[in-house]
Design a protein around this motif. Structure first.
Motif, PDB file in Angstrom:
ATOM      1  N   ARG A 442     -10.461  -2.749   1.168  1.00 58.50           N
ATOM      2  CA  ARG A 442      -8.947  -2.959   1.313  1.00 58.50           C
ATOM      3  C   ARG A 442      -8.560  -1.671   0.540  1.00 58.50           C
ATOM      4  O   ARG A 442      -7.200  -1.485   0.739  1.00 58.50           O
ATOM      5  N   MET A 443      -9.339  -0.852   0.034  1.00 57.16           N
ATOM      6  CA  MET A 443      -8.656   0.270  -0.833  1.00 57.16           C
ATOM      7  C   MET A 443      -7.770   1.254   0.119  1.00 57.16           C
ATOM      8  O   MET A 443      -6.931   1.846  -0.163  1.00 57.16           O
ATOM      9  N   GLN A 444      -8.353   1.473   1.291  1.00 51.18           N
ATOM     10  CA  GLN A 444      -7.659   2.427   2.076  1.00 51.18           C
ATOM     11  C   GLN A 444      -6.239   2.204   2.451  1.00 51.18           C
ATOM     12  O   GLN A 444      -5.476   2.945   2.289  1.00 51.18           O
ATOM     13  N   SER A 445      -6.255   1.073   3.054  1.00 53.26           N
ATOM     14  CA  SER A 445      -4.677   0.675   3.132  1.00 53.26           C
ATOM     15  C   SER A 445      -3.824   0.208   2.077  1.00 53.26           C
ATOM     16  O   SER A 445      -2.582   0.585   2.236  1.00 53.26           O
ATOM     17  N   GLN A 446      -4.511  -0.386   1.029  1.00 51.53           N
ATOM     18  CA  GLN A 446      -3.844  -0.254  -0.385  1.00 51.53           C
ATOM     19  C   GLN A 446      -3.304   0.945  -0.772  1.00 51.53           C
ATOM     20  O   GLN A 446      -2.033   1.126  -1.112  1.00 51.53           O
ATOM     21  N   LEU A 447      -3.966   2.114  -0.925  1.00 49.44           N
ATOM     22  CA  LEU A 447      -3.727   3.359  -1.330  1.00 49.44           C
ATOM     23  C   LEU A 447      -2.458   3.793  -0.443  1.00 49.44           C
ATOM     24  O   LEU A 447      -1.396   4.341  -0.787  1.00 49.44           O
ATOM     25  N   ASN A 448      -2.658   3.870   0.858  1.00 49.41           N
ATOM     26  CA  ASN A 448      -1.878   4.275   1.790  1.00 49.41           C
ATOM     27  C   ASN A 448      -0.482   3.576   1.768  1.00 49.41           C
ATOM     28  O   ASN A 448       0.693   4.239   1.559  1.00 49.41           O
ATOM     29  N   CYS A 575       5.755   9.336 -11.167  1.00 48.65           N
ATOM     30  CA  CYS A 575       5.020   8.776 -10.108  1.00 48.65           C
ATOM     31  C   CYS A 575       4.228   7.545 -10.487  1.00 48.65           C
ATOM     32  O   CYS A 575       4.109   6.734  -9.455  1.00 48.65           O
ATOM     33  N   PHE A 576       3.378   7.513 -11.510  1.00 44.78           N
ATOM     34  CA  PHE A 576       2.675   6.296 -12.127  1.00 44.78           C
ATOM     35  C   PHE A 576       3.626   4.978 -11.997  1.00 44.78           C
ATOM     36  O   PHE A 576       3.371   3.980 -11.639  1.00 44.78           O
ATOM     37  N   MET A 577       4.863   5.354 -12.642  1.00 44.45           N
ATOM     38  CA  MET A 577       5.934   4.174 -12.747  1.00 44.45           C
ATOM     39  C   MET A 577       6.602   3.899 -11.462  1.00 44.45           C
ATOM     40  O   MET A 577       7.426   2.888 -11.396  1.00 44.45           O
ATOM     41  N   GLY A 578       6.453   4.741 -10.531  1.00 46.27           N
ATOM     42  CA  GLY A 578       7.232   4.537  -9.256  1.00 46.27           C
ATOM     43  C   GLY A 578       6.286   3.802  -8.120  1.00 46.27           C
ATOM     44  O   GLY A 578       6.592   3.840  -6.890  1.00 46.27           O
ATOM     45  N   THR A 579       5.037   3.846  -8.428  1.00 48.61           N
ATOM     46  CA  THR A 579       3.866   3.299  -7.375  1.00 48.61           C
ATOM     47  C   THR A 579       2.980   2.118  -7.998  1.00 48.61           C
ATOM     48  O   THR A 579       3.200   1.726  -9.104  1.00 48.61           O
ATOM     49  N   GLY A 580       2.307   1.819  -7.216  1.00 54.87           N
ATOM     50  CA  GLY A 580       1.234   0.566  -7.490  1.00 54.87           C
ATOM     51  C   GLY A 580       0.038   0.997  -8.221  1.00 54.87           C
ATOM     52  O   GLY A 580      -0.715   0.365  -8.444  1.00 54.87           O
ATOM     53  N   MET A 581       0.125   2.047  -8.820  1.00 53.39           N
ATOM     54  CA  MET A 581      -1.022   2.681  -9.685  1.00 53.39           C
ATOM     55  C   MET A 581      -1.309   1.680 -10.824  1.00 53.39           C
ATOM     56  O   MET A 581      -0.384   1.272 -11.566  1.00 53.39           O
ATOM     57  N   ASP A 582      -2.492   1.412 -11.129  1.00 51.99           N
ATOM     58  CA  ASP A 582      -2.840   0.481 -12.388  1.00 51.99           C
ATOM     59  C   ASP A 582      -2.733   1.247 -13.604  1.00 51.99           C
ATOM     60  O   ASP A 582      -2.648   0.717 -14.532  1.00 51.99           O
ATOM     61  N   TYR A 583      -3.484   2.271 -13.741  1.00 46.66           N
ATOM     62  CA  TYR A 583      -3.882   3.146 -14.915  1.00 46.66           C
ATOM     63  C   TYR A 583      -3.483   4.582 -14.642  1.00 46.66           C
ATOM     64  O   TYR A 583      -3.506   5.046 -13.615  1.00 46.66           O
TER      65      TYR A 583
END
Length: 611
Positions: A442-448, A575-583
């Motif tokens: 699922r990581m490919q679509s999640q990252l995109n 960018c971290f606070m504007g996206t779905g990055m976890d850490y």
């Protein structure tokens, strides 16, 4: 001897500083201004390079510009005269800009340098290289070869669109050229435009889209658009293109050739037709590059090949040239586009104009230092900047960050990775990267879709420990700059049931042990990670391998669609606070999204114009 190289005023402005031929610093202006492909005079990049080198402008022996404006102006005039009265709108649009600034570029450059604090005369110190000379120098001089054939392919410089040089020691002799308007780069850009992507920006999207289609139109392209000879020389049929006389790349005759379909608008869906078009132009480009390189290998009998120019960023074609085996070794300049022209201009001035010797370090892969040539930040400065931005973080002891991030990645968390010096060139190489677990389907679509906010078909690259690459990919040797494509090793693949799947739906199939970095044709754009050039990133992947048995991570650039790669801790935090990055890992600092102040969350989806 200190030399500053510049590229500017077209796209991808950059600055590079040499000290006695050694690359001290290199950076693109876009990273500082946050304007993608910024074409402005690179004042921020110049300031950084001078600061990194501890030198003032008045201490420089030379400043070198990467092309010759008068030759470009000559091409503009001759092209207009050749096609007149067609093309008057295009000519009238370009002329005021040329007459206002580009035609008097020496004065413009002198004024910009004075604005940065330079004094005195620049009569002898300001130099101009030719565009393809700059590209060729950027490819040969940092390469690990004493002798090489140097092939440059791009849209157009002054006149040249494809050129060949022979490099020996400090000598670099241009031996043949193909001239505008016949251009492999412009052919590819025409299809970029036609399939709805931005020219000089979206060509890599066409390359990524190609495996979803079938090369149905190859014969049509070869019969009507390009006359491709056995030695790789070519001519385009200009009746199908509008870039000489108009404000678009293609025309109605082009549309009619492909069934009457007009160019796709950016907001329209991609169809199987567009995928087939991408597959077709990619196949033609690969064939043209292979014919060129085979002809050059036979003609010159030199075992080494260097590549530069925008077409050299087509890593699929590069991989095919490597596997073709006509050249024993291939080296591609990581900043192969116009930004790298700043480097080549400086190197050409040092070795050719000033006739300084060149030595090849036998113990190094090349002279690019892994392309980690941009700004870095000390731990104390990182902590101060993060506090000022309102970030909440913990500081981990030496070695602890790599172990903790490896554990998080193994749990399918997405980690922003900001370490050491920023990369020079279009690829994130483990300095400013977003990382994920390649084993996750699922990581490919999640990252995109949730982090990069970009098209779902876009592939991701694997970073693999250099010493493990042959166990996971059909690649022998190094690919440190993510410029070679090879297939996932046969033993790592899985049987695929694709009945009923076509186009983008092919993404649903799991093709290997590392599905998130395995493209639909089993290929991958590989980065080999080396302990000597990026020890911390190497240590992270090694820690991930210890936990999972897999020496591979997903590596994508630390940005969202349309945004330049982040340059500062503040850029990274936004960018971290504007996206779905976890850490987010910056220096020894680790930030968890759940620990941050919710008031600092941002909607990054529309922060930048799509590229």
């Amino acid at each position: 001897m200190k030399i500053l190289g510049l590229s500017a005023l077209y796209h991808d402005s950059a600055a590079v500083l040499l000290d006695d031929g050694r690359i001290v610093a290199a950076a693109q202006e876009e990273r500082f201004t946050r304007v993608k492909h910024d074409a402005a005079f690179p004042c921020h990049a110049v300031r950084y390079c001078l600061e990194e080198g501890g030198v003032g402008l008045d201490e420089l022996d030379h400043v070198v510009f990467y092309d010759k404006p008068f030759l470009k102006f000559e091409r503009l005039l001759e092209t207009y005269l050749a096609f007149a009265p067609r093309g008057f709108r295009s000519f009238a649009t370009a002329m005021p800009v040329w007459l206002k600034e580009k035609l008097f570029q020496r004065k413009l450059l002198e004024d910009e340098l004075k604005g940065l604090g330079a004094t005195g005369s620049w009569e002898e110190r300001l130099l101009f290289a030719e565009h393809h000379q700059s590209h060729a120098a950027s490819a040969f001089y940092p390469s690990p070869f004493d002798e090489a054939v140097v092939l440059t392919m791009d849209g157009v410089g002054e006149w040249a669109t494809t050129s060949v040089a022979i490099g020996r020691g400090r000598e670099l002799e241009m031996v043949k050229e193909i001239h505008f308007p016949h251009s492999l780069g412009l052919l590819y850009s025409a299809f970029t435009y036609y399939t709805g992507f931005k020219v000089n920006s979206g060509e890599y999207k066409v390359m990524g889209l190609a495996p979803y289609g079938e090369p149905r139109y190859v014969d049509l392209i070869l019969e009507h658009l390009i006359d491709l000879k056995e030695d790789g020389s070519f001519r385009l049929d200009l009746r199908y293109f509008d870039y000489c006389t108009g404000l678009t790349m293609t025309n109605r005759r082009f549309d009619q050739l492909f069934g009457g379909c007009p160019p796709r608008r950016a907001d329209e869906p991609l169809t199987p037709f567009h995928m087939d078009m991408a597959a077709s132009v990619q196949a033609v480009t690969e064939e043209a590059v292979l014919r060129l390189t085979r002809g050059l290998a036979e003609e010159y009998a030199i075992p080494n090949l260097c590549l530069a120019g925008g077409v050299a960023l087509n890593c699929v074609a590069n991989g095919k040239v490597l596997r073709d085996g006509r050249f024993r070794e291939i080296w591609v300049q990581p900043a192969a586009g116009d930004a790298g022209g700043a480097l080549g201009a400086a190197l050409a001035a040092y070795h050719q104009h000033r006739e300084q010797p060149r030595t090849v370090d036998r113990g190094a892969r090349d002279a690019m230092n892994g392309s980690y040539l941009g700004p870095a930040f000390a731990q104390r400065e990182i902590e101060a900047r993060l506090r000022a931005a309102g970030a909440v973080f913990e500081v981990l002891e030496e070695g602890g960050l790599e172990r903790r991030c490896a554990e998080l990645l193994a749990e399918e968390q997405v980690v922003g990775w900001f370490q050491g010096r920023m990369e020079f060139g279009p690829r994130a190489l483990g300095g400013r990267s977003i990382l994920g677990d390649p084993r996750s389907p699922r990581m490919q679509s999640q990252l995109n879709l949730k982090i990069k906010y970009r098209e779902s078909f876009r592939p991701f690259a694997p970073s693999v420990l250099a010493e493990r690459v042959s166990g996971w990919f059909e690649l022998e040797g190094a690919s440190p700059y993510m410029l070679m494509v090879a297939e996932v090793a046969e033993g790592r693949r899985r049987p695929v049931e694709e009945e009923g799947l076509s186009g983008i739906d092919k993404l649903q199939a799991v093709r290997s042990e590392i599905p998130a970095v395995t493209h639909v044709d089993h290929s991958a754009r590989i980065q080999t990670v080396h302990a000597d050039t990026n020890p911390r990133y190497h240590a992270l992947i090694r820690a991930f391998e210890t936990i999972t048995g897999c020496p591979v991570l997903i590596n994508t650039s630390f940005n969202v669609r349309g945004e330049p790669i982040v340059a500062t801790p503040e850029d990274a935090f936004r960018c971290f606070m504007g996206t779905g990055m976890d850490y987010l890992a910056i220096g020894d600092c680790l930030l968890a999204k759940e620990a941050q102040n919710p008031a600092l969350l941002r909607d990054y989806r529309t922060a930048f114009e799509p590229d």
